[in-house]
Design an enzyme around this catalytic site. Sequence first.
Site, PDB file in Angstrom:
ATOM      1  N   ALA A  12      49.765  41.176  34.057  1.00 43.50           N
ATOM      2  CA  ALA A  12      50.796  42.106  34.502  1.00 43.50           C
ATOM      3  C   ALA A  12      50.779  43.422  33.733  1.00 43.50           C
ATOM      4  O   ALA A  12      51.258  44.442  34.236  1.00 43.50           O
ATOM      5  CB  ALA A  12      52.164  41.454  34.373  1.00 43.50           C
ATOM      6  N   ARG A  16      40.996  42.760  31.856  1.00 42.19           N
ATOM      7  CA  ARG A  16      39.783  42.789  31.032  1.00 42.19           C
ATOM      8  C   ARG A  16      38.606  42.226  31.819  1.00 42.19           C
ATOM      9  O   ARG A  16      38.782  41.347  32.657  1.00 42.19           O
ATOM     10  CB  ARG A  16      39.935  41.904  29.784  1.00 42.19           C
ATOM     11  CG  ARG A  16      41.055  42.208  28.870  1.00 42.19           C
ATOM     12  CD  ARG A  16      42.306  41.440  29.191  1.00 42.19           C
ATOM     13  NE  ARG A  16      42.088  40.022  29.390  1.00 42.19           N
ATOM     14  CZ  ARG A  16      41.868  39.168  28.392  1.00 42.19           C
ATOM     15  NH1 ARG A  16      41.845  39.590  27.136  1.00 42.19           N
ATOM     16  NH2 ARG A  16      41.691  37.885  28.648  1.00 42.19           N
ATOM     17  N   HIS A 237      44.745  31.492  39.907  1.00 44.56           N
ATOM     18  CA  HIS A 237      45.989  31.714  39.176  1.00 44.56           C
ATOM     19  C   HIS A 237      45.658  31.663  37.694  1.00 44.56           C
ATOM     20  O   HIS A 237      45.045  30.701  37.223  1.00 44.56           O
ATOM     21  CB  HIS A 237      47.024  30.647  39.533  1.00 44.56           C
ATOM     22  CG  HIS A 237      48.351  30.886  38.898  1.00 44.56           C
ATOM     23  ND1 HIS A 237      49.156  29.870  38.443  1.00 44.56           N
ATOM     24  CD2 HIS A 237      49.009  32.045  38.604  1.00 44.56           C
ATOM     25  CE1 HIS A 237      50.260  30.385  37.934  1.00 44.56           C
ATOM     26  NE2 HIS A 237      50.192  31.700  38.006  1.00 44.56           N
ATOM     27  N   ASP A 238      46.057  32.670  36.957  1.00 43.58           N
ATOM     28  CA  ASP A 238      45.623  32.780  35.563  1.00 43.58           C
ATOM     29  C   ASP A 238      46.002  31.553  34.731  1.00 43.58           C
ATOM     30  O   ASP A 238      45.230  31.128  33.862  1.00 43.58           O
ATOM     31  CB  ASP A 238      46.149  34.064  34.918  1.00 43.58           C
ATOM     32  CG  ASP A 238      47.638  34.306  35.114  1.00 43.58           C
ATOM     33  OD1 ASP A 238      48.355  33.382  35.547  1.00 43.58           O
ATOM     34  OD2 ASP A 238      48.094  35.434  34.842  1.00 43.58           O
ATOM     35  N   GLY A 404      47.067  34.309  24.331  1.00 46.79           N
ATOM     36  CA  GLY A 404      47.351  35.284  23.276  1.00 46.79           C
ATOM     37  C   GLY A 404      48.412  34.826  22.304  1.00 46.79           C
ATOM     38  O   GLY A 404      48.355  35.137  21.112  1.00 46.79           O
TER      39      GLY A 404
END
Length: 468
Positions: A12, A16, A237-238, A404
């Site tokens: 969002a 990358r 979907h991530d 992350g």
Amino acid sequence: MDKYYLAIDIGASSGRHILCHMNNGIMELSEIHRFDNGMEEVNGSKCWNTKVLFSEIKEGMKKCKEMGKIPVSVAIDTWGVDFVLLDGDGNLIGDAVGYRDNRTKGMDEEVYRYIQEEELYLRTGIQKQLYNTIYQLMALKKNNPEYLEKAETLLFTPDYYHYLLTGKKAAEYTIATTGQLVNPKTKDWDYELIDMLGYPKNIFPKMYEPGTVLGELSAPMQEEIGYNCKVIMPASHDTASAVMSVPAMGNDTLYISSGTWSLMGVESDTAICTKESMKANFTNEGGYGHTYRFLKNIMGLWMIQSVRGEWEHKYSYGELCEMAEKEKDFPSRVNVNDDRFFAPDSMIEAIREYCRETSQEVPVTIGQLATVVYQSLADSYKMAVEEIESMTGRKYDAINIIGGGSKADYLNELTAEKTGRTVYAGPTEATAIGNIVAQMIEDGAFESLSQARENIFKSFGVKKYQSR
């Protein structure tokens, strides 16, 4: 000769291009392109700039040729629920409105005129989120019916970019399930539900499992980018891609995909669509290899990201963790899933107002605000563990945090302490790795997801946190 695989992971706030190849049995990643993303105000709505995003997709792909590292395949993953409508010529109808737009306000009640909320959950297994595709489509039906009348195809965000690369329209299973319009038993569109809601059935394209070869780059794309390669539908979907990269995944392990959102759950062979799971707001999204991601959406690091932004990014996340730890005895807590934290004008003021309303001490300093967020997140993880164990009837001894947020040592320590579970952190680039793994399995580099996960552990390792 080295084989390269290109993952394009668009979130969002940024995207990358991650290039991967094997070096002596170890997966090696390199980020070759990064770009910003975000919703823009267009015609009074929060929208995605699809032209700019596709331009960045192509720019990153061109860099592969410049580097002399042309990939065998490419695959794109993004966030869920958002979509575009295409006319018969493949052109966009309307704007690419984003999930944080307020067009869905009140659309849940409109949907429940056609199907009761409980029945909707029991037949889809997807938790209620007012931004789900099912409610976005109802907003179109009510406010822009001409768009649906003119539409020939609905494509979710990654499916749309795959279409632009190949000219082929298709729906990938994991991203489609986020929309609350897929039957978890048939793993296909719930056409009866779609008909019930008055949405045109013809706009929903054929659905494919992750790992499917969609095709090759179209002739115009080959000419523009400078080479040809396969286009794979990953777990688009991530979060589905991220879960594929959990190295410690097993019957006794929970995962948290930690980023803007914290997605906490288990990998399951069956969907859990019960009144209990509905009440606890759990969802059954599609996973790789006919699995389900039984998970809960928790607000996640969005809150600390917003607080940091309001302080003009003066402090790094590491510094915020240090300041939060110094204020660990500050007593106030918030419900991180309260709707007021979804898209407030001021996150700091939203946190303070919650504390005032609940007669708690109001945080003043940045350290106090940070500890309220981190402690409250860890509390929500503890509650989710208890709910998952109740609904699955199983005990989980470990939690694997990926993404992350796995770098947030202080939050990881809090999670181990509050849940009483061993916490494993890593890999950080979970989504890109999962995207790449789907490509590598299709190409024969790995025989199975379990073999790929063994290599992920070997390649990237994990950091361990024990409860005290």
